[in-house]
Design a protein around this motif. Structure first.
Motif, PDB file in Angstrom:
ATOM      1  N   GLU A 179      32.985  33.650  32.534  1.00  0.00           N
ATOM      2  CA  GLU A 179      34.287  34.261  32.740  1.00  0.00           C
ATOM      3  C   GLU A 179      34.664  35.159  31.552  1.00  0.00           C
ATOM      4  O   GLU A 179      35.235  36.240  31.728  1.00  0.00           O
ATOM      5  CB  GLU A 179      35.360  33.194  32.944  1.00  0.00           C
ATOM      6  CG  GLU A 179      35.381  32.570  34.338  1.00  0.00           C
ATOM      7  CD  GLU A 179      34.252  31.570  34.558  1.00  0.00           C
ATOM      8  OE1 GLU A 179      33.446  31.359  33.616  1.00  0.00           O
ATOM      9  OE2 GLU A 179      34.147  30.995  35.652  1.00  0.00           O
ATOM     10  N   ALA A 180      34.352  34.696  30.331  1.00  0.00           N
ATOM     11  CA  ALA A 180      34.648  35.505  29.144  1.00  0.00           C
ATOM     12  C   ALA A 180      33.868  36.810  29.190  1.00  0.00           C
ATOM     13  O   ALA A 180      34.396  37.890  28.881  1.00  0.00           O
ATOM     14  CB  ALA A 180      34.310  34.735  27.883  1.00  0.00           C
ATOM     15  N   GLY A 181      32.601  36.743  29.599  1.00  0.00           N
ATOM     16  CA  GLY A 181      31.802  37.956  29.701  1.00  0.00           C
ATOM     17  C   GLY A 181      32.330  38.899  30.761  1.00  0.00           C
ATOM     18  O   GLY A 181      32.313  40.127  30.599  1.00  0.00           O
ATOM     19  N   GLU A 182      32.857  38.329  31.852  1.00  0.00           N
ATOM     20  CA  GLU A 182      33.405  39.163  32.917  1.00  0.00           C
ATOM     21  C   GLU A 182      34.661  39.908  32.426  1.00  0.00           C
ATOM     22  O   GLU A 182      34.887  41.080  32.771  1.00  0.00           O
ATOM     23  CB  GLU A 182      33.739  38.292  34.134  1.00  0.00           C
ATOM     24  CG  GLU A 182      34.075  39.106  35.385  1.00  0.00           C
ATOM     25  CD  GLU A 182      34.185  38.232  36.625  1.00  0.00           C
ATOM     26  OE1 GLU A 182      34.553  38.763  37.677  1.00  0.00           O
ATOM     27  OE2 GLU A 182      33.903  37.009  36.529  1.00  0.00           O
TER      28      GLU A 182
ATOM     29  N   CYS B  30      35.756  46.988  29.112  1.00  0.00           N
ATOM     30  CA  CYS B  30      34.921  48.178  28.904  1.00  0.00           C
ATOM     31  C   CYS B  30      35.082  49.158  30.061  1.00  0.00           C
ATOM     32  O   CYS B  30      35.140  50.384  29.864  1.00  0.00           O
ATOM     33  CB  CYS B  30      33.457  47.772  28.759  1.00  0.00           C
ATOM     34  SG  CYS B  30      33.101  46.798  27.274  1.00  0.00           S
ATOM     35  N   THR B  31      35.157  48.611  31.265  1.00  0.00           N
ATOM     36  CA  THR B  31      35.310  49.486  32.435  1.00  0.00           C
ATOM     37  C   THR B  31      36.646  50.218  32.393  1.00  0.00           C
ATOM     38  O   THR B  31      36.736  51.408  32.725  1.00  0.00           O
ATOM     39  CB  THR B  31      35.215  48.645  33.723  1.00  0.00           C
ATOM     40  OG1 THR B  31      33.964  47.953  33.740  1.00  0.00           O
ATOM     41  CG2 THR B  31      35.317  49.534  34.958  1.00  0.00           C
TER      42      THR B  31
ATOM     43  N   GLU C 104      37.868  53.464  34.751  1.00  0.00           N
ATOM     44  CA  GLU C 104      37.537  52.976  36.100  1.00  0.00           C
ATOM     45  C   GLU C 104      38.173  51.607  36.315  1.00  0.00           C
ATOM     46  O   GLU C 104      38.621  50.954  35.378  1.00  0.00           O
ATOM     47  CB  GLU C 104      36.017  52.902  36.264  1.00  0.00           C
ATOM     48  CG  GLU C 104      35.313  54.250  36.079  1.00  0.00           C
ATOM     49  CD  GLU C 104      33.802  54.119  36.160  1.00  0.00           C
ATOM     50  OE1 GLU C 104      33.329  52.981  36.377  1.00  0.00           O
ATOM     51  OE2 GLU C 104      33.108  55.146  35.996  1.00  0.00           O
ATOM     52  N   GLU C 105      38.182  51.189  37.591  1.00  0.00           N
ATOM     53  CA  GLU C 105      38.743  49.891  37.958  1.00  0.00           C
ATOM     54  C   GLU C 105      37.631  48.868  38.127  1.00  0.00           C
ATOM     55  O   GLU C 105      36.554  49.175  38.657  1.00  0.00           O
ATOM     56  CB  GLU C 105      39.548  49.995  39.254  1.00  0.00           C
ATOM     57  CG  GLU C 105      40.800  50.836  39.150  1.00  0.00           C
ATOM     58  CD  GLU C 105      41.851  50.175  38.276  1.00  0.00           C
ATOM     59  OE1 GLU C 105      41.811  48.931  38.132  1.00  0.00           O
ATOM     60  OE2 GLU C 105      42.711  50.910  37.739  1.00  0.00           O
ATOM     61  N   PHE C 106      37.873  47.656  37.633  1.00  0.00           N
ATOM     62  CA  PHE C 106      36.890  46.572  37.731  1.00  0.00           C
ATOM     63  C   PHE C 106      37.340  45.605  38.832  1.00  0.00           C
ATOM     64  O   PHE C 106      38.514  45.231  38.914  1.00  0.00           O
ATOM     65  CB  PHE C 106      36.782  45.833  36.399  1.00  0.00           C
ATOM     66  CG  PHE C 106      35.742  44.762  36.374  1.00  0.00           C
ATOM     67  CD1 PHE C 106      34.406  45.080  36.165  1.00  0.00           C
ATOM     68  CD2 PHE C 106      36.086  43.438  36.596  1.00  0.00           C
ATOM     69  CE1 PHE C 106      33.445  44.091  36.133  1.00  0.00           C
ATOM     70  CE2 PHE C 106      35.125  42.447  36.586  1.00  0.00           C
ATOM     71  CZ  PHE C 106      33.793  42.763  36.354  1.00  0.00           C
ATOM     72  N   THR C 107      36.420  45.196  39.682  1.00  0.00           N
ATOM     73  CA  THR C 107      36.745  44.290  40.794  1.00  0.00           C
ATOM     74  C   THR C 107      36.387  42.862  40.397  1.00  0.00           C
ATOM     75  O   THR C 107      35.246  42.568  40.043  1.00  0.00           O
ATOM     76  CB  THR C 107      35.960  44.675  42.044  1.00  0.00           C
ATOM     77  OG1 THR C 107      36.262  46.040  42.390  1.00  0.00           O
ATOM     78  CG2 THR C 107      36.337  43.779  43.222  1.00  0.00           C
ATOM     79  N   PHE C 108      37.386  42.000  40.443  1.00  0.00           N
ATOM     80  CA  PHE C 108      37.194  40.586  40.101  1.00  0.00           C
ATOM     81  C   PHE C 108      36.928  39.780  41.367  1.00  0.00           C
ATOM     82  O   PHE C 108      37.516  40.031  42.427  1.00  0.00           O
ATOM     83  CB  PHE C 108      38.437  40.025  39.395  1.00  0.00           C
ATOM     84  CG  PHE C 108      38.608  40.500  37.980  1.00  0.00           C
ATOM     85  CD1 PHE C 108      38.004  39.811  36.941  1.00  0.00           C
ATOM     86  CD2 PHE C 108      39.372  41.619  37.700  1.00  0.00           C
ATOM     87  CE1 PHE C 108      38.178  40.245  35.635  1.00  0.00           C
ATOM     88  CE2 PHE C 108      39.536  42.050  36.405  1.00  0.00           C
ATOM     89  CZ  PHE C 108      38.934  41.362  35.349  1.00  0.00           C
ATOM     90  N   LYS C 109      36.056  38.796  41.243  1.00  0.00           N
ATOM     91  CA  LYS C 109      35.829  37.846  42.347  1.00  0.00           C
ATOM     92  C   LYS C 109      36.783  36.662  42.238  1.00  0.00           C
ATOM     93  O   LYS C 109      37.088  36.021  43.238  1.00  0.00           O
ATOM     94  CB  LYS C 109      34.382  37.357  42.295  1.00  0.00           C
ATOM     95  CG  LYS C 109      33.362  38.468  42.505  1.00  0.00           C
ATOM     96  CD  LYS C 109      31.943  37.916  42.402  1.00  0.00           C
ATOM     97  CE  LYS C 109      30.910  39.035  42.589  1.00  0.00           C
ATOM     98  NZ  LYS C 109      29.524  38.538  42.487  1.00  0.00           N
ATOM     99  N   ASN C 110      37.218  36.394  41.021  1.00  0.00           N
ATOM    100  CA  ASN C 110      38.107  35.259  40.778  1.00  0.00           C
ATOM    101  C   ASN C 110      39.520  35.801  40.581  1.00  0.00           C
ATOM    102  O   ASN C 110      39.810  36.488  39.600  1.00  0.00           O
ATOM    103  CB  ASN C 110      37.648  34.502  39.533  1.00  0.00           C
ATOM    104  CG  ASN C 110      38.432  33.208  39.318  1.00  0.00           C
ATOM    105  OD1 ASN C 110      39.523  33.026  39.846  1.00  0.00           O
ATOM    106  ND2 ASN C 110      37.867  32.314  38.512  1.00  0.00           N
TER     107      ASN C 110
END
Length: 312
Positions: A28-31, A37-38, A43-49
């Motif tokens: 989770e920390a890496g995500e 960075c994104t 840009e937009e980052f898409t989360f699964k959680n």
């Protein structure tokens, strides 16, 4: 947005985020780091959680606010720089205009009642003076000063201990046939060393003429003169005690002799060879140094290191 963010080379990571990142699992920390960075790339980052997405929203707001402050400050500095360039250009323009305004018109000839007057224009012209002419005039003045000063004596210095005669300070050479400047005494350090080596072959040689030795030689020459110093060296060589014939084998050296108290004692004959039969306490007699020490009339420390506290 990409075009603007490409100009920004870094972004802030707040210390208050440390506790949150440390409590998250590594995945989770890496995500979250990837999401940051994104965002910096625009840009937009898409989360699964969805919970992780909610946590990132707080970080996102702070990062966007920092980016906005960065570009506002950049724009402010660009405007200030532009104004500075414009101000310098305006100042230069005003300076150029003033220089043109202050220029004097070139008049080829003067006019009298509207008509050219050649004689008047020639009369009013100022002579052109070059630097070479100024140098010639300066040389002439200096030559005149030299002529005036050549008959004046240099400053009069009375002999040491004498009284100054003020009448000689501005006396003309016409009234004084020959002027003899005062003689200066040159300190011949080598002459003293040569005399020591020639007169005292039994004592250690002087290998280096140090500044402290020069100072001592200068002082002794001033106190005694070269001839008295030479006599002291001769007396030293004649003294068995100073050459090392004593209870300890001690020898006098050049530095020891250059001390004022020691040189005085040598000249006064305190170290002459005197072998008289006398009082008990010495196998050589009452005038022997060891006998004097035994009777309390002399001190070994004073004898060996005498005059240390004095100058020299």
């Amino acid at each position: 947005m990409n075009e603007i963010l490409d100009e920004k080379k870094s972004w802030l990571f707040y210390k208050t985020w440390n506790n949150m990142f440390r409590k998250l699992p590594d995945a989770e920390a890496g995500e979250l780091v990837k999401a940051m960075c994104t965002l910096e790339e625009g840009e937009e980052f898409t989360f699964k959680n969805p919970i992780l997405e909610a946590v990132f929203s707080t970080i996102k707001e702070q990062m966007l606010a920092n980016t906005e402050r960065f570009y506002k400050e950049k724009e402010r500095r660009q405007n200030a720089s532009k104004k500075g360039v414009e101000a310098r250009a305006e100042k230069k323009k005003q300076s150029d205009n003033e220089s043109l305004t202050n220029r004097q018109p070139i008049v080829n000839q003067s006019l009298t009642n509207g008509k050219p007057n050649d004689n008047e224009s020639l009369t009013n012209r100022q002579p052109i003076v070059t630097y070479k002419d100024k140098d010639k005039d300066k040389d002439k003045v200096e030559d005149k000063d030299k002529v005036k000063d050549k008959d004046i004596l240099p400053p009069y210095s009375p002999p040491k201990g004498g009284k100054a005669d003020s009448s000689l300070r501005s006396e003309s050479r016409e009234n004084v046939a020959v002027y003899t400047p005062p003689k200066t005494t040159r300190m011949d350090y080598q002459a003293v060393l040569d005399a020591f080596h020639a007169s005292c072959p039994s004592l250690p040689k002087v290998l280096k003429l140090s500044d402290s030795r020069k100072k001592a030689i200068k002082a002794r020459l001033s106190d005694f003169g070269l001839e008295e110093i030479k006599r002291a060296f001769t007396l030293t060589e004649q003294s068995d005690f100073l050459k090392g014939t004593n209870a300890t084998g001690w020898q006098a050296g050049f530095d020891w002799l250059m001390k004022p108290a020691n040189l005085t004692k040598v000249l006064e004959g305190n170290y002459e060879n005197k072998h008289k039969a006398g009082k008990a306490g010495s196998m050589f007699g009452e005038d022997d140094y060891l006998a004097k020490v035994a009777r309390g009339e002399a001190s070994i420390m004073d004898e060996w290191f005498g005059g240390v506290a004095e100058g020299g």
